[in-house]
Design a protein around this motif. Structure first.
Motif, short mmCIF file in Angstrom:
data_model
loop_
_atom_site.label_atom_id
_atom_site.label_comp_id
_atom_site.label_asym_id
_atom_site.label_seq_id
_atom_site.Cartn_x
_atom_site.Cartn_y
_atom_site.Cartn_z
N ALA A 166 0.78 -1.15 0.07
CA ALA A 166 0.07 -0.10 0.09
C ALA A 166 0.95 1.26 0.07
CB ALA A 166 -1.11 -0.03 1.18
N MET A 167 2.05 1.25 0.77
CA MET A 167 2.85 2.57 0.87
C MET A 167 3.70 2.63 -0.77
SD MET A 167 4.53 1.91 4.65
CE MET A 167 5.68 2.80 4.22
N LEU A 168 3.90 1.45 -1.35
CA LEU A 168 4.60 1.58 -2.53
C LEU A 168 3.52 2.23 -3.53
CD1 LEU A 168 6.92 -1.67 -2.71
CD2 LEU A 168 7.39 0.86 -3.24
N VAL A 169 2.38 1.80 -3.51
CA VAL A 169 1.26 2.23 -4.44
C VAL A 169 0.80 3.59 -4.11
CG1 VAL A 169 -0.96 1.91 -5.30
CG2 VAL A 169 0.25 -0.15 -4.81
N ILE A 170 0.86 3.86 -2.97
CA ILE A 170 0.46 5.43 -2.80
C ILE A 170 1.55 6.20 -2.98
CG2 ILE A 170 -0.34 7.12 -0.86
CD1 ILE A 170 -2.05 4.57 0.40
N SER A 171 2.60 6.04 -2.67
CA SER A 171 3.91 7.06 -2.89
C SER A 171 4.09 7.22 -4.38
CB SER A 171 5.18 6.46 -2.18
OG SER A 171 5.42 5.38 -2.85
N ASN A 172 3.91 6.13 -5.02
CA ASN A 172 4.40 6.18 -6.40
C ASN A 172 3.09 6.87 -7.31
OD1 ASN A 172 6.91 4.79 -7.21
ND2 ASN A 172 5.79 3.00 -6.33
N ALA A 173 2.06 6.66 -6.58
CA ALA A 173 0.46 7.35 -7.36
C ALA A 173 0.77 8.89 -7.14
CB ALA A 173 -0.53 6.75 -6.63
N VAL A 174 1.35 9.23 -6.01
CA VAL A 174 1.49 10.84 -5.90
C VAL A 174 2.33 11.22 -6.96
CG1 VAL A 174 2.59 12.40 -4.34
CG2 VAL A 174 1.02 10.56 -3.27
N VAL A 175 3.43 10.52 -7.34
CA VAL A 175 4.29 10.91 -8.41
C VAL A 175 3.67 10.85 -9.75
CG1 VAL A 175 6.42 10.47 -9.67
CG2 VAL A 175 6.41 10.38 -6.97
N PHE A 176 3.03 9.71 -10.02
CA PHE A 176 2.63 9.36 -11.20
C PHE A 176 1.49 10.22 -11.63
CE2 PHE A 176 4.53 5.31 -11.13
CZ PHE A 176 5.70 5.47 -11.95
N CYS A 177 0.52 10.63 -10.50
CA CYS A 177 -0.47 11.41 -10.89
C CYS A 177 -0.14 12.89 -11.41
CB CYS A 177 -1.57 11.51 -9.74
SG CYS A 177 -2.34 10.05 -9.18
N GLY A 178 0.92 13.37 -10.46
CA GLY A 178 1.46 14.56 -10.89
C GLY A 178 1.85 14.75 -12.15
N VAL A 179 2.61 13.92 -12.37
CA VAL A 179 3.37 13.78 -13.79
C VAL A 179 2.34 13.76 -15.15
CG1 VAL A 179 4.72 12.43 -15.40
CG2 VAL A 179 5.61 12.85 -13.10
N GLN A 180 1.20 12.94 -14.70
CA GLN A 180 0.29 12.70 -15.77
C GLN A 180 -0.59 14.06 -15.90
OE1 GLN A 180 -0.13 9.84 -17.36
NE2 GLN A 180 -1.93 10.31 -18.53
N PHE A 181 -0.88 14.73 -14.74
CA PHE A 181 -1.76 15.96 -14.94
C PHE A 181 -0.77 16.94 -15.61
CE2 PHE A 181 -3.05 19.97 -12.96
CZ PHE A 181 -4.45 19.79 -13.42
N ALA A 182 0.38 17.14 -15.11
CA ALA A 182 1.36 18.18 -15.99
C ALA A 182 1.64 17.92 -17.43
CB ALA A 182 2.83 18.00 -15.40
N ILE A 183 1.45 16.51 -17.59
CA ILE A 183 1.60 16.32 -19.43
C ILE A 183 0.29 16.48 -19.84
CG2 ILE A 183 1.58 14.28 -20.90
CD1 ILE A 183 3.61 12.86 -19.17
N ALA A 184 -0.91 16.28 -19.21
CA ALA A 184 -2.20 16.62 -19.77
C ALA A 184 -2.29 18.36 -20.03
CB ALA A 184 -3.34 16.25 -18.73
N VAL A 185 -1.83 19.12 -19.01
CA VAL A 185 -1.68 20.42 -19.06
C VAL A 185 -0.83 20.87 -20.13
CG1 VAL A 185 -1.37 22.61 -17.71
CG2 VAL A 185 -2.62 20.67 -16.69
N MET A 186 0.18 20.47 -20.24
CA MET A 186 1.15 20.88 -21.16
C MET A 186 0.72 20.45 -22.52
SD MET A 186 5.05 20.28 -19.88
CE MET A 186 4.74 19.24 -18.64
N ARG A 187 -0.05 19.58 -22.77
CA ARG A 187 -0.56 19.20 -24.29
C ARG A 187 -1.72 20.04 -24.62
NH1 ARG A 187 -1.89 13.43 -25.18
NH2 ARG A 187 -1.88 14.02 -27.34
N MET A 188 -2.21 20.89 -23.63
CA MET A 188 -3.52 21.79 -24.09
C MET A 188 -3.02 23.06 -24.50
SD MET A 188 -5.62 21.30 -20.30
CE MET A 188 -6.51 22.63 -20.53
N ALA A 189 -1.56 23.16 -24.42
CA ALA A 189 -1.05 24.62 -24.98
C ALA A 189 -1.40 24.69 -26.83
CB ALA A 189 0.39 24.65 -24.75
#
Length: 115
Positions: free
Chosen positions: A49-72
């Motif tokens: 659970a700790m591995l999944v949650i800590s990696n989820a924080v990173v991957f969610c942030g990166v995924q959202f950043a990529i989505a926002v940058m693709r909106m340009a």
């Protein structure tokens, strides 16, 4: 609900899924004997659970950043619809004199140096 919030929640679900896939691959390939450690430990569920949650924080942030940058909008090199952008005058090449040493060694009296 605002579109930006919907986008964020959607990207978080995608990032969470990527995190689960990543931890599953860590266990499947037994990197650094991780599966052996987790499967024989009493706290294996907590560690997972700790591995999944800590990696989820990173991957969610990166995924959202990529989505926002693709909106340009696509980059356009022309400013007013027809005139190309000119470089700033201070960034153009200039001629700077080179100081010669007293013994006469050196290069040409001037060199072209671009800044």
């Amino acid at each position: 609900m605002p579109e930006l919030i919907k986008l964020y929640i959607r990207q978080c679900f995608i990032g969470f899924g990527i995190s689960i896939l990543f931890v599953g691959m860590l266990y499947a390939f037994d990197i650094a004997n991780l599966w052996s450690l987790v499967s024989t430990s009493q706290d294996g569920v907590l560690v997972t659970a700790m591995l999944v949650i800590s990696n989820a924080v990173v991957f969610c942030g990166v995924q959202f950043a990529i989505a926002v940058m693709r909106m340009a909008e696509p980059h356009d090199d022309k400013r007013d619809g027809g005139t190309p952008a000119r470089p700033h005058p201070r960034l153009q090449a200039s001629t700077i004199p080179v100081v010669r040493r007293p013994d006469g060694h050196g290069t040409r009296p001037t060199e072209r140096i671009a800044f």
